[in-house]
Motif scaffolding. Structure first.
Motif, mmCIF file in Angstrom:
data_model
loop_
_atom_site.group_PDB
_atom_site.id
_atom_site.type_symbol
_atom_site.label_atom_id
_atom_site.label_comp_id
_atom_site.label_asym_id
_atom_site.label_seq_id
_atom_site.Cartn_x
_atom_site.Cartn_y
_atom_site.Cartn_z
ATOM 1 N N MET A 1 0.833 -1.174 0.000
ATOM 2 C CA MET A 1 0.000 0.000 0.000
ATOM 3 C C MET A 1 0.881 1.240 0.000
ATOM 4 S SD MET A 1 -3.150 -0.151 2.618
ATOM 5 C CE MET A 1 -4.655 0.333 1.919
ATOM 6 N N LYS A 2 0.437 2.239 -0.710
ATOM 7 C CA LYS A 2 1.203 3.479 -0.786
ATOM 8 C C LYS A 2 0.491 4.556 0.024
ATOM 9 C CE LYS A 2 3.286 4.964 -4.525
ATOM 10 N NZ LYS A 2 3.536 5.530 -5.859
ATOM 11 N N PHE A 3 1.270 5.271 0.838
ATOM 12 C CA PHE A 3 0.770 6.377 1.647
ATOM 13 C C PHE A 3 1.607 7.605 1.316
ATOM 14 C CE2 PHE A 3 0.231 2.411 3.899
ATOM 15 C CZ PHE A 3 -1.106 2.437 4.253
ATOM 16 N N ILE A 4 0.945 8.733 1.110
ATOM 17 C CA ILE A 4 1.661 9.966 0.767
ATOM 18 C C ILE A 4 1.207 11.068 1.715
ATOM 19 C CG2 ILE A 4 2.122 11.694 -1.005
ATOM 20 C CD1 ILE A 4 1.497 9.504 -3.087
ATOM 21 N N TYR A 5 2.165 11.654 2.418
ATOM 22 C CA TYR A 5 1.893 12.758 3.337
ATOM 23 C C TYR A 5 2.878 13.889 3.072
ATOM 24 C CZ TYR A 5 -1.374 10.173 6.268
ATOM 25 O OH TYR A 5 -2.470 9.491 6.729
ATOM 26 N N PRO A 6 2.427 15.141 3.208
ATOM 27 C CA PRO A 6 3.344 16.259 3.038
ATOM 28 C C PRO A 6 4.257 16.418 4.257
ATOM 29 C CG PRO A 6 1.176 17.089 3.627
ATOM 30 C CD PRO A 6 1.056 15.598 3.453
ATOM 31 N N ASN A 79 6.074 16.006 -0.766
ATOM 32 C CA ASN A 79 5.212 14.868 -0.471
ATOM 33 C C ASN A 79 6.090 13.641 -0.321
ATOM 34 O OD1 ASN A 79 2.649 16.062 -0.426
ATOM 35 N ND2 ASN A 79 2.607 16.116 -2.659
ATOM 36 N N ILE A 80 5.963 12.989 0.816
ATOM 37 C CA ILE A 80 6.764 11.805 1.108
ATOM 38 C C ILE A 80 5.897 10.580 0.882
ATOM 39 C CG2 ILE A 80 8.050 10.558 2.905
ATOM 40 C CD1 ILE A 80 9.425 13.167 1.965
ATOM 41 N N SER A 81 6.375 9.689 0.048
ATOM 42 C CA SER A 81 5.654 8.472 -0.302
ATOM 43 C C SER A 81 6.260 7.285 0.441
ATOM 44 C CB SER A 81 5.761 8.242 -1.813
ATOM 45 O OG SER A 81 5.176 7.022 -2.162
ATOM 46 N N VAL A 82 5.393 6.528 1.093
ATOM 47 C CA VAL A 82 5.814 5.352 1.854
ATOM 48 C C VAL A 82 5.062 4.148 1.316
ATOM 49 C CG1 VAL A 82 5.779 4.280 4.132
ATOM 50 C CG2 VAL A 82 6.303 6.706 3.918
ATOM 51 N N ASN A 83 5.791 3.112 0.972
ATOM 52 C CA ASN A 83 5.193 1.857 0.516
ATOM 53 C C ASN A 83 5.336 0.818 1.614
ATOM 54 O OD1 ASN A 83 4.453 2.580 -2.192
ATOM 55 N ND2 ASN A 83 6.628 2.601 -2.660
ATOM 56 N N ILE A 84 4.218 0.239 2.008
ATOM 57 C CA ILE A 84 4.237 -0.813 3.018
ATOM 58 C C ILE A 84 3.550 -2.029 2.417
ATOM 59 C CG2 ILE A 84 3.426 -1.515 5.303
ATOM 60 C CD1 ILE A 84 3.702 1.391 6.177
ATOM 61 N N ARG A 85 4.247 -3.158 2.449
ATOM 62 C CA ARG A 85 3.704 -4.408 1.913
ATOM 63 C C ARG A 85 3.084 -5.214 3.038
ATOM 64 N NH1 ARG A 85 8.669 -6.941 -0.967
ATOM 65 N NH2 ARG A 85 9.797 -5.485 0.318
ATOM 66 N N PHE A 86 1.882 -5.709 2.799
ATOM 67 C CA PHE A 86 1.202 -6.559 3.754
ATOM 68 C C PHE A 86 1.034 -7.922 3.121
ATOM 69 C CE2 PHE A 86 -0.312 -2.273 4.689
ATOM 70 C CZ PHE A 86 -0.034 -2.198 6.048
ATOM 71 N N GLN A 87 1.709 -8.917 3.719
ATOM 72 C CA GLN A 87 1.612 -10.282 3.223
ATOM 73 C C GLN A 87 1.588 -11.209 4.424
ATOM 74 O OE1 GLN A 87 5.051 -10.763 0.746
ATOM 75 N NE2 GLN A 87 4.157 -9.658 -0.974
ATOM 76 N N ASP A 88 0.796 -12.260 4.344
ATOM 77 C CA ASP A 88 0.803 -13.259 5.405
ATOM 78 C C ASP A 88 2.172 -13.911 5.474
ATOM 79 O OD1 ASP A 88 -1.810 -12.766 5.977
ATOM 80 O OD2 ASP A 88 -2.589 -14.453 4.790
ATOM 81 N N GLY A 89 2.701 -13.977 6.685
ATOM 82 C CA GLY A 89 3.985 -14.627 6.879
ATOM 83 C C GLY A 89 5.183 -13.754 6.568
#
Length: 92
Positions: A1-6, A79-89
């Motif tokens: 998921m990508k999140f972007i905050y200033p 704008n700072i973009s953060v990618n967080i991956r969510f996966q089981d295990g």
């Protein structure tokens, strides 16, 4: 998921930069140069968002529009973009 905050990058008297996220309470960073501060802000935002997602099940604050930010002369907004991956295990 990508999140972007200033993030607001404010120059200091000693020509370094302090950064803060108006939307992410107590999420701050600094650096000797603007590039260093941006890199450190990205890491701080990642840690902040990841922690919030794990502890509060995805309840993140709304994103401010740059035009709504109270800026001082010399402030730089990125704008700072953060990618967080969510996966089981998957463990970071």
């Amino acid at each position: 998921m990508k999140f972007i905050y200033p993030a607001v990058f404010r120059p200091t008297e000693d020509k370094k930069y302090n950064a803060f996220f108006p939307d992410l309470v107590c999420c701050e960073a600094s650096g000797d140069t603007l590039d260093d501060a941006i890199e450190n802000a990205n890491a701080a935002a990642y840690d902040w968002i990841y922690t919030e997602l794990m502890e509060f099940e995805g309840k993140l604050p709304p994103v401010s529009d740059e035009s709504d930010l109270e800026l001082q002369e010399g402030d730089v907004v990125r704008n700072i973009s953060v990618n967080i991956r969510f996966q089981d295990g998957w463990d970071e």
